[in-house]
Design an enzyme around this catalytic site. Structure first.
Site, PDB file in Angstrom:
ATOM      1  N   GLN A 186       0.828  -1.216   0.000  1.00 23.28           N
ATOM      2  CA  GLN A 186       0.000   0.000   0.000  1.00 23.28           C
ATOM      3  C   GLN A 186       0.859   1.262   0.000  1.00 23.28           C
ATOM      4  O   GLN A 186       0.453   2.296  -0.514  1.00 23.28           O
ATOM      5  CB  GLN A 186      -0.928   0.042   1.224  1.00 23.28           C
ATOM      6  CG  GLN A 186      -2.068  -0.949   1.201  1.00 23.28           C
ATOM      7  CD  GLN A 186      -3.113  -0.672   0.126  1.00 23.28           C
ATOM      8  OE1 GLN A 186      -3.308   0.464  -0.313  1.00 23.28           O
ATOM      9  NE2 GLN A 186      -3.782  -1.723  -0.321  1.00 23.28           N
ATOM     10  N   ALA A 207       2.259  -4.370  -8.255  1.00 21.86           N
ATOM     11  CA  ALA A 207       2.048  -3.367  -9.300  1.00 21.86           C
ATOM     12  C   ALA A 207       0.630  -2.800  -9.313  1.00 21.86           C
ATOM     13  O   ALA A 207       0.438  -1.622  -9.584  1.00 21.86           O
ATOM     14  CB  ALA A 207       2.376  -3.970 -10.670  1.00 21.86           C
ATOM     15  N   HIS A 208      -0.373  -3.644  -9.008  1.00 25.65           N
ATOM     16  CA  HIS A 208      -1.739  -3.192  -9.293  1.00 25.65           C
ATOM     17  C   HIS A 208      -2.310  -2.243  -8.242  1.00 25.65           C
ATOM     18  O   HIS A 208      -3.420  -1.735  -8.392  1.00 25.65           O
ATOM     19  CB  HIS A 208      -2.673  -4.389  -9.517  1.00 25.65           C
ATOM     20  CG  HIS A 208      -3.106  -5.118  -8.283  1.00 25.65           C
ATOM     21  ND1 HIS A 208      -4.275  -4.820  -7.640  1.00 25.65           N
ATOM     22  CD2 HIS A 208      -2.540  -6.141  -7.604  1.00 25.65           C
ATOM     23  CE1 HIS A 208      -4.411  -5.641  -6.604  1.00 25.65           C
ATOM     24  NE2 HIS A 208      -3.367  -6.453  -6.556  1.00 25.65           N
ATOM     25  N   CYS A 332     -14.134  -9.998   4.421  1.00 24.13           N
ATOM     26  CA  CYS A 332     -15.241 -10.731   5.009  1.00 24.13           C
ATOM     27  C   CYS A 332     -16.355 -10.887   3.989  1.00 24.13           C
ATOM     28  O   CYS A 332     -16.667  -9.982   3.221  1.00 24.13           O
ATOM     29  CB  CYS A 332     -15.738 -10.070   6.291  1.00 24.13           C
ATOM     30  SG  CYS A 332     -16.803  -8.657   6.060  1.00 24.13           S
TER      31      CYS A 332
END
Ligand SMILES: *Cc1c(COP(=O)(O)O)cnc(C)c1O
Length: 389
Positions: A186, A207-208, A332
């Site tokens: 992050q 990367a994403h 969840c």
């Protein structure tokens, strides 16, 4: 990025769209420049040159040497290689078999450590976190022993946005000669990364989460760090990650990381202002709303809350129906409501932790979208509350 305009996407911590400039540099490597970088001939040489250029650029952004950059298939794989690889190598060399980590890690770290405990005879020790999900460096110092194989502490939390004092923690580990890993998946898009080698031995990136493609990741491995491969086969990636490299995606990842690190200085303040607008708007307008994670020491694009008397899944579905794509912050699933381990680790009551909402903004987010969201949310929360009665 017009395709986002009919709906309002507020889940950039889950994934980001590929930046058009990233897509552009990837394209030739699907077609004309399709070679295998391990091949000796012309096609192989072209691919290898591009791969090594990507490696050097990623190394530069990390303040590292190119030999310290290992390409993987995703952030999860980088976490796996770091933790499995170092735990195995350290136990073999020194007998140390305890992994020191936190209760606020991403599942890629948490479940990997649990697997090593359950199936490979390792031990785990959990560091305490405060009510913002932050680790106190002295708590790390207090727990390091000859038996500590490695320490892993998340840089910036995906669920609650809190940024840990990883540089301080890493230096303590270094003083004790114990490898330190940090999951920076992050952090890489929004925080400066050039000083990582000064305090860490292993850094995971994906990367994403930074406007690159899904299916590519990096593990930085500081020279001299004891590590075994988690996947065996050919000799690619210094023998640490066998398998033909995903050349187009890696080229895209290098571009995405370049752009993130270059544009971050201008991006940071506007994002942080909008984040603060969201936090302030939600707290002011919604009774029983509570911010989760640290107020200041948090990602500039990240706001997260719990709402008393709300089922987070109901709220997400209502928001989705109204055109807002948000997240509860954890994985969840509907039908099996279990409070997030991260929120419980902050000391939240399980019932309150079930009412979580994560709102994460990104480069394409506009002020108008944010105002629409802040205007709509109070109604949605009220409706979710009525449903939970
Ligand atoms: C998304 C994420 C991961 C996993 O990365 P993938 O590339 O999706 O496998 C790991 N850690 C954190 C903190 C993340 O946000």
């Amino acid at each position: 990025m017009d395709y986002l305009s009919s709906k309002i996407y507020l889940d950039y911590a889950a994934t980001t769209p590929v930046d058009p400039r990233v897509l552009e540099v990837m394209m030739p490597f699907f077609s004309e420049q399709f070679g295998n970088p391990s091949s000796v001939h012309y096609y192989g040489q072209l691919a290898e040159a591009a791969l090594e250029d990507a490696r050097e650029r990623i190394a530069r952004n990390l303040g590292a040497r190119s030999t310290e950059i290992i390409f993987t298939g995703c952030g999860t794989e980088s976490d796996n290689l770091a933790i499995r690889g170092v735990a195995m190598a350290r136990r073999e060399a020194t007998g140390a078999n305890c992994i020191l980590t936190t209760p606020v890690e991403h599942h890629a770290v948490l479940h990997t450590v649990e697997h090593l405990v359950k199936h490979q005879g390792f031990k785990v020790e959990s560091l305490p976190v405060d009510r913002y999900g932050m680790v106190e460096p002295d708590e790390v110092r207090r727990r390091l022993t000859k038996n500590t194989a490695l320490v892993s502490v998340i840089y910036a939390n995906n669920e609650i946005g809190t940024i840990n004092p990883v540089a301080e923690i890493g230096l303590i580990c270094r003083q004790h000669g114990i490898p330190f890993h940090s999951d920076a998946v992050q952090a890489a898009a929004y925080l400066p990364m050039q000083t990582c080698p000064q305090w860490s031995d292993l850094i995971s990136i994906g990367a994403h989460k930074m406007y690159g493609p899904k299916g590519a990741g990096v593990l930085y491995v500081r020279d001299g760090t004891p590590i075994l491969p988690a996947q065996t086969g050919g000799g690619q990636e210094n023998g640490l990650r066998a398998g033909t490299q995903n050349v187009p995606y890696i080229i895209g990842m290098a571009k995405a990381f370049d752009l993130s690190q270059q544009e971050m200085p201008e991006l940071f303040a506007p994002l942080a202002n909008w984040r603060d607008e969201i936090i302030q708007g939600v707290i002011e307008r919604i009774p029983g709303a509570q911010l989760t994670g640290h107020r200041q020491q948090r990602l500039p694009n990240h706001a997260s809350f719990v709402f008393e008397g709300v089922d987070g899944n109901h709220l997400l579905m209502m928001l989705d129906a109204a055109g807002f794509a948000c997240s509860s912050g954890s994985a969840c699933k509907t039908g099996n409501p279990k409070p997030s381990d991260v929120l419980l680790a902050l000391g939240l009551h399980p019932q309150i932790a079930l009412g979580s909402l994560r709102v994460t903004i990104g480069k394409p987010t506009s002020g108008k979208e944010i105002r629409q969201f802040i205007d709509a949310l109070p109604r949605m929360v009220a409706a979710a509350r009525a449903l939970a009665q």
